[in-house]
Write a protein that holds these residues in place. Structure first.
Motif, mmCIF file in Angstrom:
data_model
loop_
_atom_site.group_PDB
_atom_site.id
_atom_site.type_symbol
_atom_site.label_atom_id
_atom_site.label_comp_id
_atom_site.label_asym_id
_atom_site.label_seq_id
_atom_site.Cartn_x
_atom_site.Cartn_y
_atom_site.Cartn_z
ATOM 1 N N VAL A 435 -10.202 25.275 16.005
ATOM 2 C CA VAL A 435 -8.761 25.442 15.875
ATOM 3 C C VAL A 435 -8.140 24.056 15.776
ATOM 4 C CG1 VAL A 435 -6.673 26.330 16.975
ATOM 5 C CG2 VAL A 435 -8.828 27.607 17.158
ATOM 6 N N LEU A 436 -7.429 23.817 14.677
ATOM 7 C CA LEU A 436 -6.878 22.482 14.422
ATOM 8 C C LEU A 436 -5.371 22.471 14.556
ATOM 9 C CD1 LEU A 436 -9.204 23.181 11.998
ATOM 10 C CD2 LEU A 436 -8.776 20.764 11.536
ATOM 11 N N VAL A 437 -4.875 21.347 15.018
ATOM 12 C CA VAL A 437 -3.433 21.130 15.072
ATOM 13 C C VAL A 437 -3.086 19.981 14.127
ATOM 14 C CG1 VAL A 437 -1.481 20.488 16.531
ATOM 15 C CG2 VAL A 437 -3.298 21.950 17.446
ATOM 16 N N ASP A 438 -2.168 20.256 13.233
ATOM 17 C CA ASP A 438 -1.608 19.220 12.349
ATOM 18 C C ASP A 438 -2.672 18.452 11.569
ATOM 19 O OD1 ASP A 438 0.764 20.056 13.394
ATOM 20 O OD2 ASP A 438 1.175 18.242 14.535
ATOM 21 N N GLY A 439 -3.716 19.169 11.137
ATOM 22 C CA GLY A 439 -4.755 18.506 10.350
ATOM 23 C C GLY A 439 -5.234 19.440 9.252
ATOM 24 N N TRP A 440 -6.367 19.106 8.682
ATOM 25 C CA TRP A 440 -6.953 19.930 7.626
ATOM 26 C C TRP A 440 -8.405 20.188 7.918
ATOM 27 C CZ3 TRP A 440 -3.394 22.326 5.167
ATOM 28 C CH2 TRP A 440 -2.119 21.736 5.078
ATOM 29 N N PRO A 441 -8.862 21.406 7.635
ATOM 30 C CA PRO A 441 -10.189 21.794 8.131
ATOM 31 C C PRO A 441 -11.357 21.206 7.332
ATOM 32 C CG PRO A 441 -9.145 23.624 6.965
ATOM 33 C CD PRO A 441 -8.117 22.538 7.068
ATOM 34 N N PRO B 119 -16.918 9.194 8.146
ATOM 35 C CA PRO B 119 -15.463 9.096 8.308
ATOM 36 C C PRO B 119 -15.079 9.160 9.796
ATOM 37 C CG PRO B 119 -16.074 11.306 7.600
ATOM 38 C CD PRO B 119 -17.338 10.502 7.616
ATOM 39 N N PRO B 120 -13.840 8.761 10.126
ATOM 40 C CA PRO B 120 -13.423 8.751 11.537
ATOM 41 C C PRO B 120 -13.552 10.125 12.184
ATOM 42 C CG PRO B 120 -11.785 7.677 10.148
ATOM 43 C CD PRO B 120 -12.762 8.332 9.226
ATOM 44 N N TRP B 121 -13.884 10.119 13.459
ATOM 45 C CA TRP B 121 -13.932 11.378 14.204
ATOM 46 C C TRP B 121 -12.556 11.692 14.763
ATOM 47 C CZ3 TRP B 121 -18.810 11.179 17.922
ATOM 48 C CH2 TRP B 121 -19.969 11.270 17.155
ATOM 49 N N PRO B 122 -12.123 12.938 14.609
ATOM 50 C CA PRO B 122 -10.896 13.346 15.304
ATOM 51 C C PRO B 122 -11.227 13.671 16.759
ATOM 52 C CG PRO B 122 -11.790 15.206 14.092
ATOM 53 C CD PRO B 122 -12.704 14.033 13.815
ATOM 54 N N ASP B 123 -10.219 13.849 17.556
ATOM 55 C CA ASP B 123 -10.401 14.317 18.937
ATOM 56 C C ASP B 123 -10.907 15.764 18.895
ATOM 57 O OD1 ASP B 123 -9.431 13.729 21.946
ATOM 58 O OD2 ASP B 123 -8.951 15.810 21.455
ATOM 59 N N LEU B 124 -12.041 16.022 19.570
ATOM 60 C CA LEU B 124 -12.632 17.361 19.593
ATOM 61 C C LEU B 124 -12.852 17.784 21.043
ATOM 62 C CD1 LEU B 124 -15.371 16.851 16.822
ATOM 63 C CD2 LEU B 124 -13.249 18.156 16.574
ATOM 64 N N ARG B 125 -12.420 18.988 21.363
ATOM 65 C CA ARG B 125 -12.567 19.504 22.726
ATOM 66 C C ARG B 125 -13.081 20.935 22.657
ATOM 67 N NH1 ARG B 125 -9.144 16.101 26.324
ATOM 68 N NH2 ARG B 125 -8.690 14.363 24.929
ATOM 69 N N ARG B 126 -14.296 21.091 23.146
ATOM 70 C CA ARG B 126 -14.984 22.375 23.014
ATOM 71 C C ARG B 126 -15.179 23.009 24.379
ATOM 72 N NH1 ARG B 126 -20.276 23.779 23.977
ATOM 73 N NH2 ARG B 126 -21.410 25.091 22.515
ATOM 74 N N TRP B 127 -15.002 24.312 24.441
ATOM 75 C CA TRP B 127 -15.415 25.075 25.595
ATOM 76 C C TRP B 127 -15.787 26.470 25.123
ATOM 77 C CZ3 TRP B 127 -11.072 27.018 29.395
ATOM 78 C CH2 TRP B 127 -10.095 27.718 28.694
ATOM 79 N N TYR B 480 -11.309 22.663 19.805
ATOM 80 C CA TYR B 480 -9.939 22.320 19.397
ATOM 81 C C TYR B 480 -9.956 20.915 18.805
ATOM 82 C CZ TYR B 480 -8.696 26.473 21.895
ATOM 83 O OH TYR B 480 -8.621 27.782 22.284
ATOM 84 N N GLN B 481 -9.404 20.800 17.632
ATOM 85 C CA GLN B 481 -9.387 19.511 16.941
ATOM 86 C C GLN B 481 -7.970 18.951 16.929
ATOM 87 O OE1 GLN B 481 -11.590 19.180 13.239
ATOM 88 N NE2 GLN B 481 -10.064 17.804 12.350
ATOM 89 N N SER B 482 -7.837 17.743 17.457
ATOM 90 C CA SER B 482 -6.554 17.019 17.443
ATOM 91 C C SER B 482 -5.433 17.816 18.109
ATOM 92 C CB SER B 482 -6.152 16.668 16.007
ATOM 93 O OG SER B 482 -7.172 15.953 15.353
ATOM 94 N N ALA B 483 -5.789 18.636 19.064
ATOM 95 C CA ALA B 483 -4.759 19.404 19.770
ATOM 96 C C ALA B 483 -4.179 18.552 20.901
ATOM 97 C CB ALA B 483 -5.357 20.692 20.333
ATOM 98 N N PRO B 484 -2.872 18.412 20.969
ATOM 99 C CA PRO B 484 -2.281 17.673 22.085
ATOM 100 C C PRO B 484 -2.698 18.301 23.413
ATOM 101 C CG PRO B 484 -0.622 18.172 20.402
ATOM 102 C CD PRO B 484 -1.862 18.925 20.025
ATOM 103 N N GLN B 485 -2.995 17.466 24.385
ATOM 104 C CA GLN B 485 -3.482 18.012 25.657
ATOM 105 C C GLN B 485 -2.473 18.934 26.315
ATOM 106 O OE1 GLN B 485 -5.819 15.509 28.293
ATOM 107 N NE2 GLN B 485 -5.830 13.933 26.722
ATOM 108 N N ALA B 486 -1.222 18.715 26.052
ATOM 109 C CA ALA B 486 -0.191 19.567 26.662
ATOM 110 C C ALA B 486 -0.337 21.017 26.223
ATOM 111 C CB ALA B 486 1.195 19.047 26.295
ATOM 112 N N LEU B 487 -1.001 21.247 25.094
ATOM 113 C CA LEU B 487 -1.153 22.608 24.590
ATOM 114 C C LEU B 487 -2.467 23.238 25.039
ATOM 115 C CD1 LEU B 487 0.118 22.216 20.902
ATOM 116 C CD2 LEU B 487 1.406 22.299 23.040
ATOM 117 N N LEU B 488 -3.301 22.478 25.711
ATOM 118 C CA LEU B 488 -4.640 22.963 26.065
ATOM 119 C C LEU B 488 -4.722 23.277 27.554
ATOM 120 C CD1 LEU B 488 -6.827 20.480 23.992
ATOM 121 C CD2 LEU B 488 -6.390 22.902 23.512
ATOM 122 N N PRO B 489 -5.679 24.130 27.934
ATOM 123 C CA PRO B 489 -5.857 24.437 29.357
ATOM 124 C C PRO B 489 -6.377 23.207 30.113
ATOM 125 C CG PRO B 489 -7.601 25.433 28.047
ATOM 126 C CD PRO B 489 -6.603 24.860 27.077
#
Lengths: 535, 535
Positions: A435-441, B119-127, B480-489
């Motif tokens: 699930v991506l926020v403000d990006g492209w898959p 290419p650059p890695w985005p922020d990734l948070r998996r559970w 979750y890719q590039s999701a602001p932490q405020a939106l995540l558990p």
């Protein structure tokens, strides 16, 4: 009967380049699987696996010109893209070498004997062992990263499983070249070359998944082909795990606020993402929910300009080109559907990108418009204009499973103040594995936390084909009960001589026998190293 | 048409005790699944799940007399065994409450954005998130531990998945009683009772696995029934994971040295294990390889005395009794097979235990003797006498997959001096999910490192139905890719406020945001808590 020849074809001309191989008959498949099966023992030790993966990466890098040139001639993907794909592929091989050495994937859990339990617990030591020979079905659209030297192969070898690869018919010469490099890497490391065997042909692929010595399969491709192989795997006398990545629409939800704040940027971004690689990414955003009204209109205008201004391209083969043109035309002809930029042919061999729009309300009925909710492989996307949250939510509820789901938020929504951003993430989570926020898959980072999978038909299992946990597909757990440590591998010894991250007596132990720090314990305490446990 | 009544039957007499319920029609199953589906959100928070599991355990313990009495009346398993089974069941519910709270099963992995990558890695948070409604098919032989309040239910609720249980027809009253206690536990914790719904009937079971809102299934039972449901799960438009435990022979290999040193003890141990619970354990040792010659003769003599001196028992139902008697007689009648103690009827309702012997050479041909390599549910085992290592190895190579494989070693073999003990463990590992040394497979400790599963037909997947990792069956990963932490558990926040064991940037982090100690790092260093990562 002579086996059918396997031709390498230039999609830019439709002409045959060369005869590369012959299709494998069922006895050839049997020989391939048995050879791979006999190579299992050579992969038992983790250092050998890591060395194999690193040497394979080096040989592929050294052969860059030949690999990229061959792949470009067969796929028309272009040297820049293929050079990047090769770099990603060899980085992936090296990443799995790191993973093999780190050893966390073994998921070691040790419970010492405990006589205070009722009934008493015996000594239990669990880890994961290789599942056996893995069948890998190559993808058309990534002739390197999801083919012979790709993630399925890398993760299977990392797990200790020999691989039989079924080559994709769109790039047989690339497949042969890469297979020869991987086999040479094995030989250089003193391993049997048959840790990887290549076969060609549709029938060979079916025979492969049915072979009794094949223990699991990985697949990247179409829903139709993948489902047929999944069904064959499930129908075996002994069913096997089939990890297939089949198809994905990759929906994008653009909120009213996002459209108002960044409509032009989002429109241009969508154009770039959905035309990347001539729209032939598994993660192509094939469906976007864009609000009605002025903000959404601005987005669509930017999308129109970007797509109309883009160049055409050559798809991977002419069959796909025909399917794309037919699929786009069929969808464009549905009532209420418009095509601001008409996708179509570009000369005799190429295609041009385009996109369709439809009122979101048309998608509620479950009628012929459902075609718009199915993946159309190639450079086209569908923009559904929604009138309000309820309409957007209703459409999302009708989508099949996806690899990815994306939301574009306004700044306040992203800041989390009103809870709306979090609620939208929760809404998208059931739809996809990423699930991506403000990006492209498009673009899938080969990172430990990556997940490239999702609810069916995105994937036929809950697994990922990219990222550190892709290795889990090729392992099965085994627990040893009351086994003297002298009979067990060092990974399961109390003193943790290899410094693995493990769980001991229910809590993490993070290396060299040291227990994990926790609030109620002295971080300096040594782990229990009582060798007599469980005797 | 009126729904068929569901009767509770006393296996000691074959007589109906009472009408307990009605079989569920397809619309009843639909209603049950929808009710469970609607209860999902109530299980979203881990504390609620842990509280539910603990309260369920308490209510079951408080109702011990009624639960044990009801189960005994329907199963004839006896109060002592059922009292123990209930204790194990409630301990299992509490163990999963601990697992829910500890949170390691969420398998959180965080990769911070990394611009140095190409290419650059985005922020990734998996559970891992709950997979959805789980269908649980109860077992006949454990009316508590593998039925309504058993491991499948406990692990599914722990994972956050509502459960629809298909009751086993051998203990419908116990099922109703336990379901009512679990539903009361939900109500006491302020959760919807429909986090667990019970249905009865064969057709209901088929409808359940086909229901579009059922996301996964757990099953313990026969190869025939389990395979039919597995096939139905795989044939769905959207296939679902089917974790079935179907059947297992549980081979035992006794080495020449073990027979010489401990023949009498092993013979008596085999008798006790294979008659436990009237031979109705999934892990009953149904096949033993015992050396020819004097040492093996001594073992068989001890086995004969122990089995002949044992008491008969009443099986779970008369159909199983008939199948046991027919299966034992069929096997006993094969050429070369002897029955030192003949298994047979005991009065009108009971059976007596027995065992068969056969020269191991008879099992090499793949003829009618293959029946000896199939599970026969009930108190009988097959002793194959082997002439040397090669003969024993050849027979092991012909076995289907098993839950367990056991080896009894001599003292020097167990000490590991000559490598023979380790080699035998390696030989047994491909056969099973649990490998025991000098023990007996009946009795499965509910411990974190347990694995109760094995190659097909032992299990239809690589999962376990007992132990800490049983929860993994009911989860799927999401990144979750590039999701602001405020939106995540909070589980996915950098500062790890819940103190979960996680992997961050590829290495273990074991609580409260602290990185794991490793050789090249200062154990006191704080984890990266840069809240801007991945924005």
């Amino acid at each position: 009967m002579t086996a059918a020849p396997v031709w390498s074809v230039d999609p830019r001309t439709g002409k045959r380049r060369e005869e590369v191989a012959r299709e494998a008959a069922s006895e050839d498949v049997d020989r391939a699987v048995r050879a791979a099966h006999d190579a299992r023992a050579a992969l038992a030790e983790r250092p050998a696996r890591a060395a194999l993966l690193r040497t394979a990466a080096r040989l592929l890098d050294e052969a860059q010109d030949e690999v990229v040139g061959t792949a470009d001639a067969e796929t028309a993907l272009g040297a820049p893209r293929l050079t990047g794909e090769l770099a990603r592929t060899t980085a992936q091989l090296r990443a799995f070498a790191d993973i093999v050495e780190e050893g966390g994937f073994l998921d070691v859990r040790i419970d010492h004997a405990d006589d205070t339990r009722t009934p008493p617990w015996p000594d239990l030591r669990r880890w994961k062992v290789p599942i056996g020979v893995v069948a890998v079905y190559s993808a058309s659209n990534f002739p390197l990263a999801f083919s012979v030297p790709g993630g399925d192969t890398a993760s299977a070898l990392a797990a200790g499983c020999p691989v039989v690869v079924k080559a994709h018919p769109d790039h047989p010469a690339t497949s042969e070249l890469c297979a020869s490099l991987l086999r040479r890497a094995a030989a250089e490391e003193g391993l049997p070359e048959d840790v990887l065997v290549l076969v060609h042909g549709f029938d060979a692929g079916v025979a492969l998944v049915r072979h009794p010595l094949v223990a699991a399969a990985g697949f990247t491709g179409s829903v139709r082909g993948g489902r047929a192989l999944y069904d064959a795997a499930a129908a075996r006398e002994v069913p096997i795990p089939f990890h297939g990545e089949l198809g994905s629409l990759n929906p994008v939800l653009v909120t009213e606020a996002a459209a108002a704040e960044r409509g032009e940027e989002i429109g241009a971004g969508l154009a770039a993402s959905m035309t990347l690689g001539v729209g032939q990414f598994c993660t192509k955003p094939g469906f976007a929910l864009v609000p009605e009204g002025a903000a959404g209109d601005g987005l669509v205008k930017a999308l129109t300009e970007a797509v109309a201004g883009g160049r055409g391209g050559v798809m991977l083969d002419h069959r796909m080109r025909d399917a794309f043109l037919a699929g786009a035309a069929e969808r464009a002809g549905l009532p209420g559907v418009q095509a601001p930029v008409v996708p179509g042919p570009d000369g005799d061999h190429g295609v041009t990108a385009g996109f369709l729009t439809v009122p979101a309300g048309r998608l509620a009925a479950g009628d012929e418009h459902d075609a718009l909710l199915e993946e159309c492989f190639g450079p086209v996307t569908v923009v559904a204009r929604y009138a309000g949250d309820d309409e957007a939510v209703a459409v999302l509820g009708r989508l099949p499973g996806n690899l990815t789901a994306t939301v574009h938020l306004g700044a306040e929504e992203a800041a989390g103040a009103d809870g709306r951003g979090a609620a939208l993430l929760e809404l998208l989570t059931p739809l996809a594995g990423r699930v991506l926020v403000d990006g492209w898959p498009t673009g899938v980072a080969v990172a430990p936390a990556q997940h490239h999978g999702g609810p069916y038909p995105a994937t036929t299992s809950t697994s990922t084909s990219v990222g550190g946990t892709a290795i889990e597909r090729w392992l099965r757990p085994v627990t040893y009960q009351s086994a003297p440590q002298a009979l067990l591998p060092p990974e399961l010894h109390d003193d943790n001589p290899l410094g693995l991250p493990r769980r001991v007596d229910g809590r993490p132990e993070t290396g060299a026998g040291r227990p994990a720090p926790r609030a109620d314990a002295d971080p300096g305490t040594d782990a229990d190293t009582d060798g007599a446990a469980g005797a």
